[in-house]
Each structure stands twice: as C-alpha cells, then as structure tokens.
Enzyme design. Sequence first.
Site, short mmCIF file in Angstrom:
data_model
loop_
_atom_site.label_atom_id
_atom_site.label_comp_id
_atom_site.label_asym_id
_atom_site.label_seq_id
_atom_site.Cartn_x
_atom_site.Cartn_y
_atom_site.Cartn_z
N ASN A 65 0.87 -1.18 0.00
CA ASN A 65 0.00 0.00 0.00
C ASN A 65 0.91 1.23 0.00
O ASN A 65 1.51 1.56 1.02
CB ASN A 65 -0.89 -0.05 1.26
CG ASN A 65 -1.69 1.21 1.46
OD1 ASN A 65 -1.80 2.04 0.55
ND2 ASN A 65 -2.26 1.36 2.65
N TRP A 66 0.99 1.87 -1.15
CA TRP A 66 1.94 2.98 -1.29
C TRP A 66 1.44 4.29 -0.65
O TRP A 66 2.20 5.24 -0.55
CB TRP A 66 2.26 3.23 -2.77
CG TRP A 66 2.97 2.12 -3.45
CD1 TRP A 66 3.36 0.91 -2.92
CD2 TRP A 66 3.41 2.09 -4.82
NE1 TRP A 66 4.00 0.16 -3.87
CE2 TRP A 66 4.04 0.86 -5.04
CE3 TRP A 66 3.33 2.99 -5.89
CZ2 TRP A 66 4.58 0.50 -6.28
CZ3 TRP A 66 3.86 2.66 -7.11
CH2 TRP A 66 4.48 1.41 -7.31
N LYS A 67 0.18 4.32 -0.33
CA LYS A 67 -0.41 5.53 0.28
C LYS A 67 -0.15 6.75 -0.61
O LYS A 67 -0.15 6.62 -1.84
CB LYS A 67 0.10 5.71 1.71
CG LYS A 67 -0.06 4.43 2.53
CD LYS A 67 0.21 4.57 4.00
CE LYS A 67 0.03 3.21 4.67
NZ LYS A 67 0.17 3.26 6.11
N HIS A 74 -9.33 0.89 5.00
CA HIS A 74 -8.04 1.08 5.65
C HIS A 74 -8.22 2.06 6.82
O HIS A 74 -9.02 3.00 6.72
CB HIS A 74 -7.00 1.62 4.65
CG HIS A 74 -5.62 1.65 5.22
ND1 HIS A 74 -5.19 2.65 6.06
CD2 HIS A 74 -4.60 0.78 5.12
CE1 HIS A 74 -3.94 2.39 6.43
NE2 HIS A 74 -3.57 1.26 5.88
N GLU A 79 -6.60 4.50 7.81
CA GLU A 79 -6.41 5.92 7.49
C GLU A 79 -7.67 6.49 6.82
O GLU A 79 -8.00 7.66 7.00
CB GLU A 79 -5.16 6.09 6.61
CG GLU A 79 -3.90 5.96 7.46
CD GLU A 79 -2.70 5.36 6.75
OE1 GLU A 79 -2.65 5.37 5.51
OE2 GLU A 79 -1.79 4.86 7.46
N GLU A 109 -5.00 -5.12 10.75
CA GLU A 109 -3.95 -4.12 10.93
C GLU A 109 -4.19 -3.32 12.22
O GLU A 109 -4.95 -2.34 12.21
CB GLU A 109 -3.94 -3.14 9.75
CG GLU A 109 -3.67 -3.78 8.42
CD GLU A 109 -3.17 -2.74 7.43
OE1 GLU A 109 -2.03 -2.89 6.96
OE2 GLU A 109 -3.90 -1.78 7.15
N GLY A 159 2.98 2.04 10.66
CA GLY A 159 3.94 3.13 10.46
C GLY A 159 4.71 3.49 11.72
O GLY A 159 5.38 4.52 11.77
N SER A 174 3.79 -2.34 10.20
CA SER A 174 5.26 -2.39 10.34
C SER A 174 5.86 -3.73 9.93
O SER A 174 6.81 -4.20 10.56
CB SER A 174 5.69 -2.00 11.76
OG SER A 174 5.29 -0.68 12.04
N GLY A 211 5.11 1.22 4.58
CA GLY A 211 6.44 1.79 4.43
C GLY A 211 7.42 0.93 3.65
O GLY A 211 8.12 1.42 2.75
P1 PGA Z 1 3.15 0.09 7.55
O1 PGA Z 1 1.65 0.34 6.95
O2 PGA Z 1 3.66 -1.17 6.94
O3 PGA Z 1 3.93 1.31 7.12
O4 PGA Z 1 3.00 -0.02 9.02
C1 PGA Z 1 0.76 -0.72 6.82
C2 PGA Z 1 -0.54 -0.22 6.24
O5 PGA Z 1 -0.96 0.89 6.56
O6 PGA Z 1 -1.19 -0.94 5.46
#
Ligand code: PGA
Length: 263
Positions: free
Chosen positions: A9-11, A100, A102, A172, A178, A218, A240
């Site tokens: 997931n590149w966000k 997600h 976010e 998650e 993150g 993470s 990330g």
């Molecule tokens: P992260 O993000 O690997 O940077 O913790 C995971 C995600 O939000 O899907």
Amino acid sequence: MRKPLIAGNWKLNKKISETKELVSELSKLIQESKLDAKALPEIIVCPPFTSIAAAAELSNGTDIKVGAQDMSQFDSGAYTGEVNIEMLQELGVDSVLIGHSERRVIFREDDLVINAKVKQALKSNMNFILCCGEELDTREAGQTDSWVEHQIEKALDGNSVNSADQFTIAYEPIWAIGTGKTCDATEANRVIKVIRAKLAALTSQELADQVRILYGGSVKPNTIEEQMSQSDIDGALVGGASLKAQDFFGIIQGCSHATIHNV
Ligand code: PGA
C-alpha cells in the site's frame, strides 16, 4: 491451502516517474531471484490513482498485479473527487483496499460507507481487501476481539459473500501502522483466528477456512518469516516497506522461504 498474498500500500507516495522505477526494479528482482514459482506469493502493489496506469503497463506480463487504495461506493454522477470501479477496471486494477484505518480515521469513513463499498465491489466483481484493526486504547481496554468482530460484521452486513476468491481480510492494529511497533506474531495470529471464527459464524466454516487473512503493521523483511510461520497469517499488507523495491522484495522472498519451510 491458502495461497499467500503480499500487498503493498503505497499511500500518498510515488508519482508516475517514481512508479515506473519502483515497478521495474521490483519485477527485475523477482525475475532474477528465480524464486520457486510454487512458493511465490500473489503480489499486488497499490499505487495512488494517478500512477495506476503506469504501474499496470509496466507490470503487464510479470508476477505483479496492480490494486487501488480506495474507490467510490457510487456508480457515477455528481460525486466530486471520486473514482469508480469501472474506471479502475479499465486500467487493469485487480483489487481494491476497503476500510483502511487511514480512510476510517482521517477521512471519517464509517461502517456504513465501508459496507456500501463492499456492496459495490461485490456487484462489480472487484476483489477487495477489507481492513480492520483496533486503536491502542481499545487494545488496552481488552476490547480488541469484539472491536474487529464488529468491524467485520458491519462491513459484511447484508452483503452476501459466497466465495473466498472475492475478498481478503487484513488485520492491521492501528498502533502498529507506520510506528515500527510490530504486533507480536502469535498475538496477530490469535486475533486473526478470532476474525476467521467470526467469518465462519457470518458465512460458513468452509468459506472462512479458505479466505486469506493478512497481517499489516510495520511488516519488514526481518519480521515476515516469523509472521508467515503462524497457522492463520496468510500474508501481509505492507506500507512503508513497500516503497523500496529491495525491502518489498525482501518481504516477498521471506514469505516464499516460509512457504517452502511450512510444507
Ligand atoms: P506500515 O503500513 O507497513 O507502514 O506499518 C501498513 C498499512 O498501513 O497498510
């Protein structure tokens, strides 16, 4: 047996030029590594909308599939800023992330919106990765299990899923996203079992046994093997570490090694 899935997931990262670089480098690493094809996980990258076409073009004919990070719950019309499933399918998008944390927290997507997106994906034969996970205070209050069960129940309410090919779930924990604080692999596996049991209650045991449930939060090249050695973790949703070809490849490689080791 459930085929492992590693999704990136590149966000809000990677413009077109950077996307081209990352996808080319990644496909080269995969090709040159000569990983056993049977042990290779399914691989999906989810770039921002504007980079999807470039990613799809470059990944054509490789082991990499392209997903989207979000989509509209509407068909078409006066919905400023939205992108619908047909538009994504035209670009060759294979699957979408729904719910997600976010999207839920920063963009205030509630259970009703997420339920509508699931409905829309099912209607349009778009695979989806449904995300769930708790905040730290929910965990500290001992409410993790009921929280994720509730999220899954609300997302699927009134939506009939009847095949494990239609969707994947990603657990998650928000406090692990993150932050570098990976959830202990055995604990992630325990929560994933709770999710699978809930899914069995909502659908059938047979379906629940076939649906892939990923861990996210993470995930790094040095955490994946332990995660993949757990009974119920079927892959990873990676933020990330999906932004660097070497790191994402390291996760794919670790996942392949664990698959070979587990059989
Ligand atoms: P992260 O993000 O690997 O940077 O913790 C995971 C995600 O939000 O899907």
